[in-house]
Design a protein around this motif. Sequence first.
Motif, PDB file in Angstrom:
ATOM      1  N   THR A   9       0.856  -1.180   0.000  1.00  0.00           N
ATOM      2  CA  THR A   9       0.000   0.000   0.000  1.00  0.00           C
ATOM      3  C   THR A   9       0.890   1.227   0.000  1.00  0.00           C
ATOM      4  N   LEU A  10       0.563   2.201  -0.849  1.00  0.00           N
ATOM      5  CA  LEU A  10       1.358   3.418  -0.967  1.00  0.00           C
ATOM      6  C   LEU A  10       0.498   4.625  -0.624  1.00  0.00           C
ATOM      7  N   VAL A  11       1.010   5.462   0.293  1.00  0.00           N
ATOM      8  CA  VAL A  11       0.338   6.679   0.732  1.00  0.00           C
ATOM      9  C   VAL A  11       1.315   7.833   0.575  1.00  0.00           C
ATOM     10  N   SER A  12       0.816   8.973   0.086  1.00  0.00           N
ATOM     11  CA  SER A  12       1.618  10.188   0.010  1.00  0.00           C
ATOM     12  C   SER A  12       1.291  11.050   1.220  1.00  0.00           C
ATOM     13  N   VAL A  13       2.316  11.312   2.050  1.00  0.00           N
ATOM     14  CA  VAL A  13       2.162  12.108   3.268  1.00  0.00           C
ATOM     15  C   VAL A  13       3.022  13.355   3.119  1.00  0.00           C
ATOM     16  N   GLY A  17       6.335   9.702  -0.240  1.00  0.00           N
ATOM     17  CA  GLY A  17       5.670   8.421  -0.448  1.00  0.00           C
ATOM     18  C   GLY A  17       6.078   7.394   0.582  1.00  0.00           C
ATOM     19  N   VAL A  18       5.088   6.781   1.228  1.00  0.00           N
ATOM     20  CA  VAL A  18       5.295   5.759   2.250  1.00  0.00           C
ATOM     21  C   VAL A  18       4.737   4.451   1.703  1.00  0.00           C
ATOM     22  N   LEU A  19       5.631   3.507   1.403  1.00  0.00           N
ATOM     23  CA  LEU A  19       5.245   2.192   0.890  1.00  0.00           C
ATOM     24  C   LEU A  19       5.185   1.212   2.052  1.00  0.00           C
ATOM     25  N   ILE A  20       3.993   0.666   2.284  1.00  0.00           N
ATOM     26  CA  ILE A  20       3.760  -0.253   3.401  1.00  0.00           C
ATOM     27  C   ILE A  20       3.693  -1.668   2.845  1.00  0.00           C
ATOM     28  N   GLU A  21       4.573  -2.544   3.355  1.00  0.00           N
ATOM     29  CA  GLU A  21       4.598  -3.939   2.932  1.00  0.00           C
ATOM     30  C   GLU A  21       4.367  -4.845   4.126  1.00  0.00           C
ATOM     31  N   PRO A  82     -14.151  -2.507  -0.043  1.00  0.00           N
ATOM     32  CA  PRO A  82     -13.510  -1.408  -0.765  1.00  0.00           C
ATOM     33  C   PRO A  82     -14.317  -0.116  -0.616  1.00  0.00           C
ATOM     34  N   THR A  83     -13.602   0.963  -0.248  1.00  0.00           N
ATOM     35  CA  THR A  83     -14.227   2.259   0.019  1.00  0.00           C
ATOM     36  C   THR A  83     -13.453   3.345  -0.704  1.00  0.00           C
ATOM     37  N   ALA A  84     -14.172   4.275  -1.335  1.00  0.00           N
ATOM     38  CA  ALA A  84     -13.525   5.371  -2.058  1.00  0.00           C
ATOM     39  C   ALA A  84     -12.945   6.398  -1.076  1.00  0.00           C
ATOM     40  N   VAL A  85     -11.712   6.850  -1.351  1.00  0.00           N
ATOM     41  CA  VAL A  85     -11.051   7.899  -0.571  1.00  0.00           C
ATOM     42  C   VAL A  85     -10.328   8.838  -1.538  1.00  0.00           C
ATOM     43  N   ASP A  86      -9.948  10.026  -1.024  1.00  0.00           N
ATOM     44  CA  ASP A  86      -9.141  10.933  -1.831  1.00  0.00           C
ATOM     45  C   ASP A  86      -7.840  10.246  -2.211  1.00  0.00           C
ATOM     46  N   HIS A  87      -7.420  10.431  -3.451  1.00  0.00           N
ATOM     47  CA  HIS A  87      -6.200   9.759  -3.892  1.00  0.00           C
ATOM     48  C   HIS A  87      -5.471  10.605  -4.923  1.00  0.00           C
ATOM     49  N   VAL A  88      -4.228  10.239  -5.150  1.00  0.00           N
ATOM     50  CA  VAL A  88      -3.422  10.824  -6.215  1.00  0.00           C
ATOM     51  C   VAL A  88      -2.989   9.693  -7.131  1.00  0.00           C
ATOM     52  N   ALA A  89      -2.684  10.039  -8.378  1.00  0.00           N
ATOM     53  CA  ALA A  89      -2.364   9.020  -9.382  1.00  0.00           C
ATOM     54  C   ALA A  89      -1.015   8.355  -9.141  1.00  0.00           C
ATOM     55  N   SER A  90      -0.048   9.098  -8.588  1.00  0.00           N
ATOM     56  CA  SER A  90       1.292   8.531  -8.408  1.00  0.00           C
ATOM     57  C   SER A  90       2.033   9.282  -7.313  1.00  0.00           C
ATOM     58  N   SER A  91       3.126   8.693  -6.885  1.00  0.00           N
ATOM     59  CA  SER A  91       3.986   9.319  -5.874  1.00  0.00           C
ATOM     60  C   SER A  91       5.365   8.686  -5.954  1.00  0.00           C
ATOM     61  N   PRO A  92       6.403   9.487  -5.676  1.00  0.00           N
ATOM     62  CA  PRO A  92       7.700   8.856  -5.455  1.00  0.00           C
ATOM     63  C   PRO A  92       7.620   8.036  -4.173  1.00  0.00           C
ATOM     64  N   VAL A  93       8.512   7.086  -4.016  1.00  0.00           N
ATOM     65  CA  VAL A  93       8.585   6.303  -2.787  1.00  0.00           C
ATOM     66  C   VAL A  93       9.811   6.793  -2.022  1.00  0.00           C
ATOM     67  N   ASP A  94       9.575   7.288  -0.802  1.00  0.00           N
ATOM     68  CA  ASP A  94      10.645   7.854   0.013  1.00  0.00           C
ATOM     69  C   ASP A  94      10.948   7.046   1.265  1.00  0.00           C
ATOM     70  N   LEU A  95      10.001   6.215   1.695  1.00  0.00           N
ATOM     71  CA  LEU A  95      10.140   5.485   2.945  1.00  0.00           C
ATOM     72  C   LEU A  95       9.471   4.129   2.795  1.00  0.00           C
ATOM     73  N   LEU A  96      10.157   3.088   3.218  1.00  0.00           N
ATOM     74  CA  LEU A  96       9.636   1.726   3.166  1.00  0.00           C
ATOM     75  C   LEU A  96       9.279   1.279   4.580  1.00  0.00           C
ATOM     76  N   ILE A  97       8.054   0.811   4.746  1.00  0.00           N
ATOM     77  CA  ILE A  97       7.587   0.263   6.019  1.00  0.00           C
ATOM     78  C   ILE A  97       7.377  -1.232   5.823  1.00  0.00           C
ATOM     79  N   ARG A  98       7.956  -2.022   6.702  1.00  0.00           N
ATOM     80  CA  ARG A  98       7.719  -3.468   6.668  1.00  0.00           C
ATOM     81  C   ARG A  98       7.020  -3.837   7.969  1.00  0.00           C
TER      82      ARG A  98
END
Length: 150
Positions: A9-13, A17-21, A82-98
């Motif tokens: 899951t990728l979120v832009s904060v 970009g925060v990539l959650i694995e 599945p629920t609709a939320v505000d989103h963006v089309a793309s983001s760089p990935v700056d931080l990886l969360i495992r």
Amino acid sequence: MPASNVHGTLVSVAGKGVLIEGPSGSGKSTLALKLLITGTALGLPVKLVSDDQVFLSVQDGRLAGTAPEAIAGLIEVWGVGPTAVDHVASSPVDLLIRLVPRGCAPRMNDDRREERFGIGLPLLELEERNADGAVLAILAVLKRGPFREH
């Protein structure tokens, strides 16, 4: 490099970009929702990029992520679906969360890094299904930086 579909899951904060694995059921979507709610409450611009699947590619020497078209703007809310939320089309990935099993996360994640597609990223290993604690750690790291500007 062509895009590669990864489970995450990728979120832009605030533009980072925060990539959650983590494995299925580890709380990726719940953590993303908690980031959306907490960041918004703090006045940060927070948007979903993609939930459950992320297309990753290298663009201009940076790792970037987008959502598959079929799930763009949707996030799974446990017990609802599945629920609709505000989103963006793309983001760089700056931080990886495992997300790791309870008791396996280090007390401190000192300068850990991991590569994705040849790009080194800061890595936080955080306890799965602990969105409250994980959000605090993520926001602290994002505030501390440093990150490459884009």
